[in-house]
Write a protein that holds these residues in place. Structure first.
Motif, PDB file in Angstrom:
ATOM      1  N   CYS A 352       0.857  -1.193   0.000  1.00 36.68           N
ATOM      2  CA  CYS A 352       0.000   0.000   0.000  1.00 36.68           C
ATOM      3  C   CYS A 352       0.888   1.237   0.000  1.00 36.68           C
ATOM      4  O   CYS A 352       1.817   1.333   0.786  1.00 36.68           O
ATOM      5  N   LEU A 353       0.629   2.157  -0.916  1.00 40.05           N
ATOM      6  CA  LEU A 353       1.451   3.371  -0.903  1.00 40.05           C
ATOM      7  C   LEU A 353       0.735   4.524  -0.230  1.00 40.05           C
ATOM      8  O   LEU A 353       1.152   5.658  -0.319  1.00 40.05           O
ATOM      9  N   LYS A 354      -0.339   4.210   0.460  1.00 43.84           N
ATOM     10  CA  LYS A 354      -1.068   5.187   1.274  1.00 43.84           C
ATOM     11  C   LYS A 354      -1.490   6.421   0.490  1.00 43.84           C
ATOM     12  O   LYS A 354      -1.339   7.545   0.930  1.00 43.84           O
ATOM     13  N   CYS A 355      -2.016   6.182  -0.701  1.00 45.30           N
ATOM     14  CA  CYS A 355      -2.433   7.313  -1.524  1.00 45.30           C
ATOM     15  C   CYS A 355      -3.783   7.851  -1.065  1.00 45.30           C
ATOM     16  O   CYS A 355      -4.151   8.966  -1.390  1.00 45.30           O
ATOM     17  N   GLY A 356      -4.542   7.048  -0.309  1.00 49.04           N
ATOM     18  CA  GLY A 356      -5.820   7.529   0.205  1.00 49.04           C
ATOM     19  C   GLY A 356      -6.956   7.503  -0.800  1.00 49.04           C
ATOM     20  O   GLY A 356      -8.028   8.028  -0.538  1.00 49.04           O
ATOM     21  N   ARG A 357      -6.749   6.888  -1.960  1.00 54.11           N
ATOM     22  CA  ARG A 357      -7.829   6.901  -2.961  1.00 54.11           C
ATOM     23  C   ARG A 357      -9.033   6.091  -2.521  1.00 54.11           C
ATOM     24  O   ARG A 357     -10.173   6.431  -2.825  1.00 54.11           O
ATOM     25  N   ILE A 359     -10.180   5.826   0.397  1.00 53.94           N
ATOM     26  CA  ILE A 359     -10.950   6.643   1.345  1.00 53.94           C
ATOM     27  C   ILE A 359     -11.787   7.661   0.588  1.00 53.94           C
ATOM     28  O   ILE A 359     -12.947   7.895   0.907  1.00 53.94           O
ATOM     29  N   GLU A 360     -11.194   8.260  -0.431  1.00 56.54           N
ATOM     30  CA  GLU A 360     -11.937   9.267  -1.176  1.00 56.54           C
ATOM     31  C   GLU A 360     -13.014   8.639  -2.052  1.00 56.54           C
ATOM     32  O   GLU A 360     -14.005   9.283  -2.380  1.00 56.54           O
ATOM     33  N   CYS A 362     -14.835   5.837  -1.327  1.00 57.99           N
ATOM     34  CA  CYS A 362     -15.889   5.092  -0.627  1.00 57.99           C
ATOM     35  C   CYS A 362     -17.173   5.910  -0.500  1.00 57.99           C
ATOM     36  O   CYS A 362     -17.187   6.966   0.117  1.00 57.99           O
ATOM     37  N   SER A 367     -13.032   4.010   5.700  1.00 56.37           N
ATOM     38  CA  SER A 367     -11.617   4.042   5.330  1.00 56.37           C
ATOM     39  C   SER A 367     -11.103   2.630   5.173  1.00 56.37           C
ATOM     40  O   SER A 367     -10.578   2.052   6.115  1.00 56.37           O
ATOM     41  N   VAL A 369      -8.547   1.244   3.945  1.00 56.96           N
ATOM     42  CA  VAL A 369      -7.164   0.917   4.266  1.00 56.96           C
ATOM     43  C   VAL A 369      -6.957   0.843   5.775  1.00 56.96           C
ATOM     44  O   VAL A 369      -6.235  -0.033   6.266  1.00 56.96           O
ATOM     45  N   SER A 370      -7.649   1.687   6.528  1.00 57.79           N
ATOM     46  CA  SER A 370      -7.522   1.601   7.990  1.00 57.79           C
ATOM     47  C   SER A 370      -8.181   0.328   8.499  1.00 57.79           C
ATOM     48  O   SER A 370      -7.709  -0.285   9.457  1.00 57.79           O
ATOM     49  N   ILE A 398     -10.355   0.971  -7.284  1.00 55.34           N
ATOM     50  CA  ILE A 398      -9.527   2.160  -7.443  1.00 55.34           C
ATOM     51  C   ILE A 398      -8.088   1.948  -6.988  1.00 55.34           C
ATOM     52  O   ILE A 398      -7.193   2.674  -7.423  1.00 55.34           O
ATOM     53  N   PRO A 400      -4.435   1.598  -6.574  1.00 54.45           N
ATOM     54  CA  PRO A 400      -3.357   1.482  -7.554  1.00 54.45           C
ATOM     55  C   PRO A 400      -2.388   0.346  -7.227  1.00 54.45           C
ATOM     56  O   PRO A 400      -1.693  -0.135  -8.108  1.00 54.45           O
TER      57      PRO A 400
ATOM     58  N   ASP B  13      -9.386  -0.211 -12.025  1.00 60.98           N
ATOM     59  CA  ASP B  13      -8.880   1.043 -12.562  1.00 60.98           C
ATOM     60  C   ASP B  13      -7.552   0.773 -13.272  1.00 60.98           C
ATOM     61  O   ASP B  13      -6.759  -0.041 -12.826  1.00 60.98           O
ATOM     62  N   ASP B  15      -5.069   2.633 -13.533  1.00 61.56           N
ATOM     63  CA  ASP B  15      -3.903   3.226 -12.885  1.00 61.56           C
ATOM     64  C   ASP B  15      -3.281   2.239 -11.901  1.00 61.56           C
ATOM     65  O   ASP B  15      -3.981   1.482 -11.251  1.00 61.56           O
ATOM     66  N   ASN B  16      -1.957   2.258 -11.804  1.00 61.86           N
ATOM     67  CA  ASN B  16      -1.311   1.439 -10.784  1.00 61.86           C
ATOM     68  C   ASN B  16      -0.066   2.138 -10.239  1.00 61.86           C
ATOM     69  O   ASN B  16       0.299   3.215 -10.710  1.00 61.86           O
ATOM     70  N   THR B  17       0.561   1.513  -9.256  1.00 64.64           N
ATOM     71  CA  THR B  17       1.680   2.168  -8.569  1.00 64.64           C
ATOM     72  C   THR B  17       2.797   2.549  -9.544  1.00 64.64           C
ATOM     73  O   THR B  17       3.327   3.652  -9.465  1.00 64.64           O
ATOM     74  N   LYS B 230      -1.287  14.317  -3.121  1.00 63.01           N
ATOM     75  CA  LYS B 230      -2.445  14.770  -2.346  1.00 63.01           C
ATOM     76  C   LYS B 230      -2.421  16.296  -2.345  1.00 63.01           C
ATOM     77  O   LYS B 230      -1.627  16.907  -1.638  1.00 63.01           O
ATOM     78  N   PRO B 279       3.428   9.948  -0.748  1.00 61.80           N
ATOM     79  CA  PRO B 279       2.227   9.274  -0.236  1.00 61.80           C
ATOM     80  C   PRO B 279       2.497   8.420   0.986  1.00 61.80           C
ATOM     81  O   PRO B 279       1.695   8.377   1.906  1.00 61.80           O
ATOM     82  N   VAL B 280       3.639   7.722   0.978  1.00 62.02           N
ATOM     83  CA  VAL B 280       3.896   6.756   2.050  1.00 62.02           C
ATOM     84  C   VAL B 280       4.040   7.448   3.404  1.00 62.02           C
ATOM     85  O   VAL B 280       3.662   6.905   4.432  1.00 62.02           O
ATOM     86  N   ILE B 284      -3.500   9.792   5.143  1.00 62.60           N
ATOM     87  CA  ILE B 284      -4.371   9.293   4.083  1.00 62.60           C
ATOM     88  C   ILE B 284      -5.745   9.937   4.115  1.00 62.60           C
ATOM     89  O   ILE B 284      -6.437   9.972   3.120  1.00 62.60           O
ATOM     90  N   ARG B 335     -14.120  12.770  10.351  1.00 64.61           N
ATOM     91  CA  ARG B 335     -14.455  12.687   8.939  1.00 64.61           C
ATOM     92  C   ARG B 335     -15.936  12.925   8.664  1.00 64.61           C
ATOM     93  O   ARG B 335     -16.303  13.639   7.739  1.00 64.61           O
TER      94      ARG B 335
END
Lengths: 419, 471
Positions: A352-357, A359-360, A362, A367, A369-370, A398, A400, B13, B15-17, B230, B279-280, B284, B335
């Motif tokens: 996981c690269l923690k991009c947060g996609r 979360i956005e 859903c 969340s 990933v959490s 979504i 990546p 999707d 798109d990927n890493t 982000k 990102p890492v 998030i 949130r």
């Protein structure tokens, strides 16, 4: 707010050809299964049945299972249900006469009482045809103020509802009006996607005759066709578990057509439109199939798969649908689509690269990933509202890093609900 | 017929890493090209060999090379990957980035050996010991940069950098700002390095990546549009720095150029766009990102103004990396509640504003009025370069001969209208004539603070001269 995601909908490919009728089959298989509950068989081998004869029953709510043809019971056989589970099915040999036990053409369908209406829904085994298979009569038990007819069809590829409206718009609108009168409903909405202008034009013609039924156009995104999403978009109402808490009923448009059959002819629906599509299927098309058809026989009679690469067979849409291990799938009322798509194997998970996609993306503002990170911590999972997840699959779509987040969230739901 | 079964969804999707990382690389290419061009272009003005001029290129190549080799050896000998796994692993670990970013953020006069060491540390300590790509807590490149610049700082500053010394003055704009105690006139702070164009197009001193703000801005737009970074973090980071420095500029009567200077100088823009958004090592949750950006802005300005390190971006990002999980916790909690969001945003805005005033207060404390910038001896007289922070800043050359002030030449004043008022009253001559008893000289009404400032300036010169040169 969450970002709304538009998927490639690929719907046009199955609309190029006219609807094909493949309902003339000899054997039908009726699963003894409704909404995750196994049902009891009421007929023995060799018994003659008519169309609409009760052949099984779901005992907890006394809900019947009907024969879609007239003929002879041949016994019980295992077939694949659309959730990729093998279930017991009653095999019936059709005599091609299609004589119904209850057939009776009614002049004025607005003339039923509410109790009679609910009785009809139950007797003719009307269930949610959008995929849930939920017995519809349960939705009408409370007082109903708002009826929402769902014709959004937000999953890619599927066009069976679209096709149905193009052929049966007049009947559908008649039924909506009848339901409105019988249940004394205040407001009725038909929800379609904004870009489906043809549907609007077709429905508009009949609606103008009745008035009081509104067509609502929603944006083209996934999951615009989800019950929760529709109720929120149209009425700006949030509910806890079922919309009936707020006196709202959401019915799929195909369900409305099956209600029409019950009201007008006192018979159950015995055929439905199923989309057969996918980029690995040579001739995407909409088929009119009898309930209980074994798909392997239909697939044999069509042009077949493109066999250059490995393929996957999917029942339902590509987001929510189940991948099938075999093609002996049985057609049920809640099967709207069968897909043959490429089996991509490069979907190996990266870190996981923690991009947060996720979360956005859903729609329930969870969340994923959490949830995945806290999988072994039920207290934390509860705080993360895992049970709100409606498994739309957008997080997995979504991501990546191609992490199958939905599976983790499903596991989390199990974890929480066990304790 | 049998088929393979999986969980779905059956469409994903595109798109990927790897694609995300490729786009990040594309965004960096113009910046890298510019940094090489910038130095090569100096050859035409100076007599240096092509090899020296190409130093940026060597820095980048050596850093990347070291990073990749370190990662390769680590996974071969410590993770003990076999040949097939190793290839897959290297494909998905994006080993070049720690080195590349390191080369872009450390000073240009870092010796190549130190660059290599930095890249080694960045990869090993910043990334690999945490478990490789996706698992590190700190930004790898910044970890390497911090260790190299603090542990071997003397090597870096001790090695003078020909190009930058000659072309645009020795110190970077921020170091220059610190020399002026953070407040000064446009000429002093910005003008030394040329016009605003020099700032935007990068012909000012600075590290490889940070100088060309125009290219960074283009990269930012590209990266946001293609969903690589982000966007909330850089936007709120930079806005916060703007607000805080704007408060400082308002209370010191400096123009709007001052906050812009803070944004356009140093590594702020580069750090905000490329490093803080890694990102890492960033939050998030959307709200977590907003608050994280504001936190970064507060920390950076505090470091810039109140510590001896005028840069501040690198350190604040590394420090904030530690707080990512905290911000995510807050982000998750608030949130779905508008009220909670409002409360947190209000708290952070109050924090930003109070930081502005705290910084301002601390700035004024040590230098409330008059300061000697320089003393030049010419024949029998001394010329004092003075600055006085009155209503705005005045700088003047005060010439003193045998203990008597003979001239006061105003070099600069931040307020033209007030200045004309002083001139029209012939106040300077009044000061020179009345220098023996300055306390009895009245200030000019309307420009009291400015005229008092001038008076104090002359007083201080006489005092200082008396202490040091009069026997």
């Amino acid at each position: 707010m969450y970002s709304k995601i538009k998927l490639d909908d690929n719907k046009e490919i199955s609309l190029k050809k006219e609807l094909i009728d493949k309902s003339d089959i000899t054997y039908v298989y009726i699963p003894l299964f409704n909404c995750g509950v196994e049902c009891k068989c009421l007929v023995k081998k060799g018994k003659k049945v008519k169309k609409d004869t009760i052949i099984g029953i779901r005992e907890d709510i006394d809900f019947p299972i009907l024969s879609p043809v007239s003929g002879t019971v041949m016994g019980i056989e295992k077939k694949l249900y659309l959730n990729n589970c093998s279930v017991d099915c009653i095999k019936i040999k059709s005599d091609f006469k299609n004589k119904s036990e209850t057939y009776n053409e009614v002049e004025d369908i607005n003339n039923y009482s509410k109790s009679k209406y609910i009785e009809l829904l139950k007797r003719f085994s009307i269930t949610g045809m959008g995929g849930s298979d939920f017995p519809t009569f349960l939705k009408y038990k409370n007082k109903v103020r708002t009826l929402i007819v769902n014709a959004v069809e937000c999953e890619p590829y599927i066009t069976s509802d679209y096709e149905l409206i193009m052929h049966k718009a007049s009947e559908i609108v008649d039924a909506i009006y009848a339901i409105k009168v019988i249940n004394n409903i205040d407001e009725c909405y038909i929800v379609i996607k904004r870009k489906n202008k043809e549907l609007y034009n077709v429905l508009k013609e009949y609606i103008d005759f009745y008035g009081n039924i509104k067509i609502v156009k929603v944006k083209d995104y996934y999951p615009a066709g989800y019950e929760r999403e529709i109720v929120k978009n149209i009425l700006n109402v949030n509910y806890d578990k079922y919309p009936s808490e707020k006196n709202i009923v959401v019915n799929n448009i195909s369900t409305i057509y099956s209600i029409y059959k019950a009201l007008k002819y006192n018979t159950s629906i015995s055929k439905r439109i199923v989309t057969l599509s996918g980029e690995m299927f040579r001739t995407p098309v909409n088929l009119l199939l009898r309930i209980g058809t074994d798909m392997s026989s239909v697939l044999k009679r069509l042009d077949g798969y493109v066999r250059k690469t490995k393929v996957k067979l999917v029942s339902g849409g590509p987001m929510m649908g189940y991948s099938l291990e075999d093609d002996n799938l049985v057609v049920t009322k809640n099967l709207n689509c069968i897909l043959v798509i490429r089996d991509i194997e490069e979907y190996d998970e990266n870190p996981c690269l923690k991009c947060g996609r996720c979360i956005e993306a859903c729609p329930m503002k969870l969340s994923p990933v959490s949830i995945k990170e806290n999988l072994s911590n039920p207290d934390e999972l509860k705080k993360l509202d895992v049970n709100k997840c409606m498994e739309c699959g957008l997080c997995s779509y979504i991501c990546p890093a191609k992490i199958d987040l939905r599976s983790y969230v499903r596991a989390a739901k199990k974890e929480v609900n066990h304790k | 017929m049998k088929f393979k079964v999986d969980n779905g969804p059956h469409v994903k999707d595109s798109d990927n890493t790897s694609r995300i990382m490729n786009r990040l690389m594309i965004a960096l290419i113009p910046i890298i090209c510019f940094s090489v061009y910038k130095n090569v272009s100096i050859i035409y003005r100076m007599d240096i060999s092509i090899l020296e001029a190409l130093k940026p290129l060597f820095m980048i190549l050596i850093a990347i090379f070291t990073s990749v080799i370190t990662e390769f050896l680590y996974s071969l000998f410590i993770l003990k990957k076999n040949k097939k796994d190793l290839k897959e692993y290297m494909k998905h670990s994006y080993a070049i980035f720690p080195g590349l970013f390191l080369a872009l953020v450390i000073p240009l006069n870092t010796p190549l050996l130190l660059v290599s060491l930095g890249a080694f540390i960045a990869t090993l300590i910043g990334k690999m010991i945490f478990g490789g790509f996706g698992h590190n807590i700190f930004n790898p490149a910044l970890t390497g940069a911090l260790l190299v610049t603090t542990a071997y700082g003397s090597f870096i500053s001790g090695t003078s950098n020909l190009f930058e010394l000659d072309t645009i003055g020795s110190a970077t704009p921020l170091a220059n700002l610190a020399n002026f105690n953070y407040v000064g006139t446009f000429e002093q702070i910005v003008g030394k390095f040329g016009s605003i164009f020099n700032y935007i197009f990068g012909t000012i001193p600075g590290t490889l990546g940070e100088t060309n703000k125009f290219l960074i801005l283009i990269a930012f737009i590209f990266l946001v549009a293609t969903k690589v970074i982000k966007w909330r973090i850089p936007v709120f980071y930079i806005s916060t720095v703007f607000v805080i420095t704007y408060i400082v500029s308002l209370t010191n009567d400096i123009g709007i150029w001052y906050p812009l200077f803070h944004i356009l100088s140093g590594g702020l823009l580069f750090g905000a766009v490329f490093m803080a958004t890694d990102p890492v090592t960033s939050p998030i949750t959307p709200m977590g990102q907003v608050l994280y950006g504001i936190g970064l802005g507060i920390l950076t300005t505090i470091l810039r103004f109140l510590t001896p390190y005028p840069e501040g971006v690198l350190t604040s990002i590394l420090f904030m990396n530690m707080t990512v999980s905290l911000f995510d916790k807050i982000g998750l909690k608030i949130r779905n509640s508008f009220n909670k969001k409002l409360i947190y945003i209000t708290i952070f805005i109050l924090l930003v504003i109070s930081t502005g005033f705290i910084i301002n207060k601390n700035l004024n404390k040590d230098d409330s009025s008059v300061k000697i910038l320089n003393v030049i001896k010419s024949e029998d007289s001394y010329v004092y370069e003075m600055s006085s922070k009155a209503w705005g800043v005045i700088t003047a050359n005060v010439t003193i001969k045998d203990g008597v002030v003979i001239s006061v030449d105003i070099v600069n004043s931040s307020s033209e209208t007030k200045w004309s008022h002083i001139v029209s009253n012939d106040y300077i001559n009044k000061i020179i004539n009345g220098q023996d008893n300055l306390d009895s000289l009245d200030a000019i009404s309307g420009v009291t603070i400015t005229s008092d400032g001038l008076k104090e300036m002359v007083k201080k010169v006489i005092e200082d001269y008396g202490d040091k040169y009069e026997r």
